[in-house]
Design a protein around this motif. Structure first.
Motif, PDB file in Angstrom:
ATOM      1  N   GLY A 278       0.802  -1.115  -0.198  1.00  0.00           N
ATOM      2  CA  GLY A 278       0.211   0.276   0.336  1.00  0.00           C
ATOM      3  C   GLY A 278       0.706   1.036  -0.255  1.00  0.00           C
ATOM      4  O   GLY A 278       0.059   2.323   0.067  1.00  0.00           O
ATOM      5  N   LEU A 279       2.581   1.183  -0.204  1.00  0.00           N
ATOM      6  CA  LEU A 279       2.984   2.417  -0.203  1.00  0.00           C
ATOM      7  C   LEU A 279       3.108   3.222  -1.502  1.00  0.00           C
ATOM      8  O   LEU A 279       2.387   2.611  -2.542  1.00  0.00           O
ATOM      9  N   HIS A 280       3.843   4.319  -1.457  1.00  0.00           N
ATOM     10  CA  HIS A 280       3.264   4.886  -2.761  1.00  0.00           C
ATOM     11  C   HIS A 280       4.896   4.544  -3.536  1.00  0.00           C
ATOM     12  O   HIS A 280       5.622   3.612  -3.038  1.00  0.00           O
ATOM     13  N   PRO A 281       4.518   4.599  -5.041  1.00  0.00           N
ATOM     14  CA  PRO A 281       5.324   3.760  -5.553  1.00  0.00           C
ATOM     15  C   PRO A 281       7.264   4.628  -6.049  1.00  0.00           C
ATOM     16  O   PRO A 281       6.796   6.345  -5.739  1.00  0.00           O
TER      17      PRO A 281
ATOM     18  N   ARG B 147      10.894  10.088 -15.265  1.00  0.00           N
ATOM     19  CA  ARG B 147      10.427   9.211 -14.543  1.00  0.00           C
ATOM     20  C   ARG B 147       9.990  10.647 -13.057  1.00  0.00           C
ATOM     21  O   ARG B 147       9.906   9.950 -12.040  1.00  0.00           O
ATOM     22  N   HIS B 148       9.582  11.486 -13.773  1.00  0.00           N
ATOM     23  CA  HIS B 148       8.217  11.789 -12.088  1.00  0.00           C
ATOM     24  C   HIS B 148       6.972  11.982 -12.035  1.00  0.00           C
ATOM     25  O   HIS B 148       6.512  12.448 -11.213  1.00  0.00           O
ATOM     26  N   GLY B 149       6.848  10.258 -12.900  1.00  0.00           N
ATOM     27  CA  GLY B 149       5.087  10.170 -12.538  1.00  0.00           C
ATOM     28  C   GLY B 149       4.427  11.153 -13.052  1.00  0.00           C
ATOM     29  O   GLY B 149       4.584  11.624 -13.643  1.00  0.00           O
TER      30      GLY B 149
ATOM     31  N   ASN C 109       5.564  12.813  -5.312  1.00  0.00           N
ATOM     32  CA  ASN C 109       4.516  13.221  -4.655  1.00  0.00           C
ATOM     33  C   ASN C 109       3.930  12.148  -3.702  1.00  0.00           C
ATOM     34  O   ASN C 109       2.983  12.148  -3.455  1.00  0.00           O
ATOM     35  N   ALA C 110       5.290  11.543  -2.651  1.00  0.00           N
ATOM     36  CA  ALA C 110       5.231  10.493  -1.734  1.00  0.00           C
ATOM     37  C   ALA C 110       4.882  11.891  -0.110  1.00  0.00           C
ATOM     38  O   ALA C 110       5.362  13.105   0.019  1.00  0.00           O
ATOM     39  N   PRO C 111       3.779  11.246   0.043  1.00  0.00           N
ATOM     40  CA  PRO C 111       3.820  11.702   2.104  1.00  0.00           C
ATOM     41  C   PRO C 111       4.850  11.920   2.768  1.00  0.00           C
ATOM     42  O   PRO C 111       5.437  10.925   2.647  1.00  0.00           O
ATOM     43  N   LEU C 112       5.813  12.878   2.956  1.00  0.00           N
ATOM     44  CA  LEU C 112       6.678  12.822   3.831  1.00  0.00           C
ATOM     45  C   LEU C 112       6.476  12.088   5.060  1.00  0.00           C
ATOM     46  O   LEU C 112       7.991  11.682   5.095  1.00  0.00           O
TER      47      LEU C 112
ATOM     48  N   GLY D 207      13.498  -4.665  -1.845  1.00  0.00           N
ATOM     49  CA  GLY D 207      13.459  -4.136  -0.424  1.00  0.00           C
ATOM     50  C   GLY D 207      12.102  -3.031  -0.036  1.00  0.00           C
ATOM     51  O   GLY D 207      11.129  -3.450   0.446  1.00  0.00           O
ATOM     52  N   TRP D 208      11.502  -2.446  -1.132  1.00  0.00           N
ATOM     53  CA  TRP D 208      10.704  -1.314  -0.564  1.00  0.00           C
ATOM     54  C   TRP D 208       9.014  -1.745  -0.882  1.00  0.00           C
ATOM     55  O   TRP D 208       8.451  -1.793  -0.193  1.00  0.00           O
TER      56      TRP D 208
END
Length: 933
Positions: free
Chosen positions: A649-652, A751-753, A795-798, A831-832
């Motif tokens: 469920g984490l950000h790509p 790769r800025h999505g 764009n991932a939350p901090l 890993g991620w």
């Protein structure tokens, strides 16, 4: 300076005429004190002594005494107020005749003749920042002997250059092995006391140039029998015209003195070194580790650090104890005084074979032999059979070694170990009666272990071997002919095989692995060289009553090597029956950190409980578990595989953007500073990869949107660079790159999505030092471009930064992603995307966001310190360390409601969550498939 260099410097000082004025300064110089330090002490600037001596604050107070006044002078130093004020550890007094010293911290003392003080060099090693441990104390004599042998070896090669050629080097090594035997024999009663050294000294006293002739005659005598049909008879010696002074030497046999008996010529200096070696007390030599030091004598690369590279006894026992020695001791304890049980144990030990297929100079084999003999001696004592000849044959201790000299030293070390055990447990006379002549049986095979058939060298049920060798000390060695039954016996494979990493292997090593894995489906190209030994051990163990245990770098239980090797290995039925988690395999070099290793035991035998040892430095913890997984986690056998998208469920996460520009789009810092046009600067962004981020170096890049191209190209600086990119891409051998020449103003892979490129990206270095306690993730300024030399979250939350900067995530990455050399290697897919995270509430996310902000603010407070500076383990600021501690505290309470006790507990929880996470993902996938159908 390291311990060996210190010992050498002190030995030179002890041999020089005593100079009371200069001694304190010369003594301190031997421990690596700088010239400026000595100069300040000599001038009195830093010398705080109040008794006319030399006091180095926090180290030592030295004073020379009048003849006969050493003890009184030492008492004066002890009572000196300056000694207390200077917080010295050592006091030392000498008059050039006697030498006395005391360690005020431990209370230990040294008292000896001045000429012998260098023998106690280990006592003073703290002066050079080297801990003086029991381990060092036990090998002081070994180090002295190794250094002197090294001096002799180098001198002989210098005097006899032809002996250093590839063709003659085996002769040189064989000669050194013969010398070692003679020195040992004359100090342990095998020869008359001092016979070898005294004969050399007397016979060459008037002409040192005939030293080689005297040694040659002695060696020749020891190859000729002194008996006929069991009776003393000198007919063979007379027929060979052995000189009368050489007749005092016994017949040794065993091949040690057969074959080429050439001796290199000796210069006056070489003869002096030879006599110095003979002056040592070889009764104190430990065959346990002495072999490793002697091996270094013959190794051009190792010789400069002779004595530094050896496998310590405590480390060897970390392998041998759980492999089989602990079990023998437990059975001894259970037997008590029961004569039948004691007899059964002795019979069992007589059939135990210990096999080291990378034996070097025989350390593992010697320690195993000595430990088994100790158990046997206790059995014999309890059965009132103390004089009984040992039932433990040396032929049961077998090895393979690639090079001839260490193989020869391994056999010699085992012979010495057998004799020392006989003396210890049966007495000097019985030991001597049975020692000579040496047996010609051969237990060490010289060859490439990955190309030899282990089952033929050490059959698990044992009825002999296939190949035949000439004798014990033949060179080169083949495999031996040992024909005796060992039915019902046990075989234990052990050792410390070569570590070459996958990227470091030579062509020959790759060929070795290809041959080992030829009949398997294992993807061996991703494996370290040591896995060749693991694979052959697994195949060996599958054939009979055998267990194996090797020391290897901890990378063997990390990253892609786990699914590549361990999955098929464990699927075949093999089990990890004991393991010891990561610990440092250190040597005696000053400030040496040592390589990080693990111990892994393998077997096919049905063992109900497995032993898991979490090293923990001086306080290891042991527990019995149901199983040990390939990542060395108890009761977890899950293996992590790559996935292309997060299953948590984490950000790509993705790599940064790739320019493929020939340098046209990238702008160096000095080039950027020369750009005065503010409109041109509008098309430029900061550009960072792993190195730039960690080292604080700035680079920039052109970043032109498709609707800005026309305007941007009106500026010559930009136009020229875009043309450079166009030309570079047009010449590419790749079709896709040539197509991208049409958009030469833009990066080849962006790769800025879905973002506009104006977000605040999180940057994660691909590789980072193993010395850092956290992964150095960072938040870049808005719009910065991450290069393809790093990973990025867009764009991932901090609060994602809080996860990555945690101890939990570091341990996960170290385990499932592995390392490159010794550095952590990050992977998004391994890993991620697989990192287990429990469901997070909005409050959890807010708390983690605050932790991330605190980390960033703590870094900001130390501007302009770089990430490399801030995360140096010796210099990390206290507020930054506290911010990371708070981050770990908050995150770990989310996981289990408290802090984890250790990394093993962290991994156990993470693997539990991973199992549940993948099970849920699998169930959801099935439901979706069913709904679609």
């Amino acid at each position: 300076m390291n311990a060996v260099e210190i010992e050498e410097a002190l030995s030179v000082l002890a041999e020089q005429p005593f100079d009371a004025q200069e001694f304190p300064f010369s003594f301190l110089e031997a421990f690596g004190n700088k010239i400026t330090t000595i100069k300040r002490l000599r001038s009195g600037t830093s010398n705080k002594s109040d008794v006319g001596g030399v006091l180095q604050t926090n180290n030592i107070h030295i004073a020379t005494a009048d003849p006969g006044g050493v003890t009184e002078k030492l008492a004066t130093l002890r009572a000196s107020p300056a000694t207390a004020r200077g917080k010295v550890r050592f006091i030392l007094a000498t008059d050039g005749d006697m030498f006395e010293a005391e360690d005020l911290q431990t209370g230990e003392t040294v008292a000896c003749a001045y000429a012998d003080f260098s023998a106690h060099f280990g006592f003073f090693l703290p002066l050079a920042g080297i801990s003086y441990t029991k381990e060092i104390k036990e090998i002081e004599m070994d180090m002295r002997a190794a250094r002197r042998l090294n001096q002799l070896y180098v001198t002989l090669l210098s005097d006899n250059p032809d002996w250093g050629t590839a063709d003659r080097r085996p002769d040189m090594n064989h000669f050194m092995a013969r010398l070692i035997f003679c020195f040992f024999a004359e100090d342990t009663g095998i020869f008359a006391k001092g016979l070898f050294t005294t004969t050399l000294q007397q016979m060459s006293a008037s002409d040192w140039s005939i030293t080689h002739e005297i040694i040659g005659e002695i060696f020749r005598a020891m190859n000729i029998p002194t008996t006929h049909e069991g009776q003393v008879d000198d007919r063979y010696r007379r027929a060979a015209s052995i000189r009368s002074w050489a007749n005092a030497f016994p017949y040794v046999n065993g091949g040690l003195f057969s074959g080429n008996l050439d001796v290199p010529r000796f210069s006056r200096i070489a003869r002096t070194y030879l006599l110095h070696i003979g002056g040592l007390d070889w009764r104190k030599i430990n065959p346990d580790i002495f072999g490793s030091m002697i091996q270094a004598v013959a190794d051009d690369e190792e010789r400069g650090a002779v004595g530094m590279h050896y496998t310590s006894v405590p480390n060897i026992l970390k392998v041998l104890n759980p492999l089989f020695l602990d079990d023998l001791r437990e059975k001894l304890e259970e037997a008590g005084g029961n004569l039948r049980k004691l007899l059964n144990l002795r019979n069992r030990m007589a059939k135990i074979r210990v096999f080291d297929p990378a034996c070097g100079s025989g350390n593992f084999l010697v320690i195993a032999y000595k430990e088994i003999r100790a158990v046997e001696a206790e059995v014999n004592r309890r059965r009132d059979e103390k004089d009984r000849k040992s039932d433990i044959p040396l032929t049961n201790f077998r090895g393979i070694e690639l090079h001839d000299f260490p193989a020869e030293i391994a056999r010699l070390a085992l012979i010495i170990a057998e004799f020392q055990c006989d003396v210890l447990y049966r007495g000097q006379q019985l030991a001597l009666n049975e020692f000579l002549p040496l047996s010609a049986e051969n237990w060490i095979t010289r060859g490439n272990a990955l190309q030899l058939d282990w089952l033929s060298i050490c059959p698990p049920g044992g009825t002999g071997v296939k190949l035949v060798g000439n004798n014990l000390f033949s060179t080169p060695l083949d495999q031996a002919q040992i024909d005796f039954e060992n039915e019902g016996g046990e075989t234990y494979i052990c050792g410390n095989p070569p570590y070459s990493g996958q990227s470091e292997m030579s062509a020959r090593e790759k060929d070795d692995l290809a041959a080992v894995f030829a009949r398997t489906t294992v993807a061996w190209k991703s494996l370290d060289y040591v896995f060749g030994w693991f694979q052959k051990a697994v195949e060996f163990c599958s054939e009979g009553a055998a267990c194996a245990a090797f020391v290897a770098t901890n990378s063997i239980c990390q990253g892609q090597q786990v699914p590549a090797f361990w999955q098929p290995c464990l699927n075949s039925g093999a089990k990890i029956h004991f393991a010891r988690t990561s610990f440092k395999w250190k040597n005696l070099a000053q400030n040496n950190a040592g390589v990080t290793v693990v111990v892994v035991g393998l077997t096919y035998q049905p063992l109900p409980a497995k032993l898991f040892v979490e090293d923990g430095g001086d306080f290891p913890t042991e527990r019995k578990v149901d199983l040990i997984g390939p990542y060395l986690i108890p009761d977890r056998d899950t293996i992590i595989h790559k996935v292309s998208a997060p299953i948590n469920g984490l950000h790509p996460m993705d790599y940064g953007s790739k320019p493929a520009d020939g340098g046209g789009l990238i702008i160096r810092s000095n080039e950027y500073l020369e750009i005065e046009n503010e409109i041109v600067r509008r098309f430029i962004k900061k550009y960072l990869g792993s190195d730039e981020y960690i080292d604080g170096r700035l680079r920039y890049c052109l970043w032109i949107a498709s609707d800005e191209v026309e305007e941007a190209l009106t500026y010559p600086f930009i136009r020229d660079r875009v043309e450079l990119v166009r030309g570079f891409r047009a010449k590419s051998t790749k079709a896709k790159t040539r197509e991208q020449a049409a958009t030469a103003y833009a990066f080849a892979e962006i790769r800025h999505g879905q973002s506009s490129g104006d977000d605040i990206p999180l940057i994660i270095p691909i590789h980072t030092s193993e010395n850092r306690s956290v992964l150095p993730v960072g938040a870049l300024e808005r719009g910065a471009v991450v290069s393809n030399a790093a990973f990025a979250l867009y764009n991932a939350p901090l609060w994602n930064l809080s996860l990555i900067a945690s101890r939990l995530h570091l341990i996960w990455i170290a385990t499932v992603c592995g390392k490159l050399e010794t550095r952590y290697r990050y992977s998004n897919t391994l890993g991620w995307n697989t990192f287990p995270v429990p469901p997070l509430t909005e409050k959890n996310k807010a708390d983690l966001t605050r932790c991330a902000e605190d980390i960033l603010l703590a870094r900001e407070a130390h501007f302009p310190a770089t990430i490399g500076d801030l995360y140096d383990p010796e210099k990390m600021p206290a507020d930054l360390r506290e911010a990371h501690e708070r981050n770990d505290e908050v995150l770990e309470r989310i996981y289990i409601g408290r802090r984890f006790r250790n990394d093993t507990e962290r991994l156990e929880k993470l693997f539990d969550l991973y199992t549940k996470m993948t099970a849920s993902a699998g169930a959801a996938k099935k439901r979706k498939a069913g709904a679609t159908a």
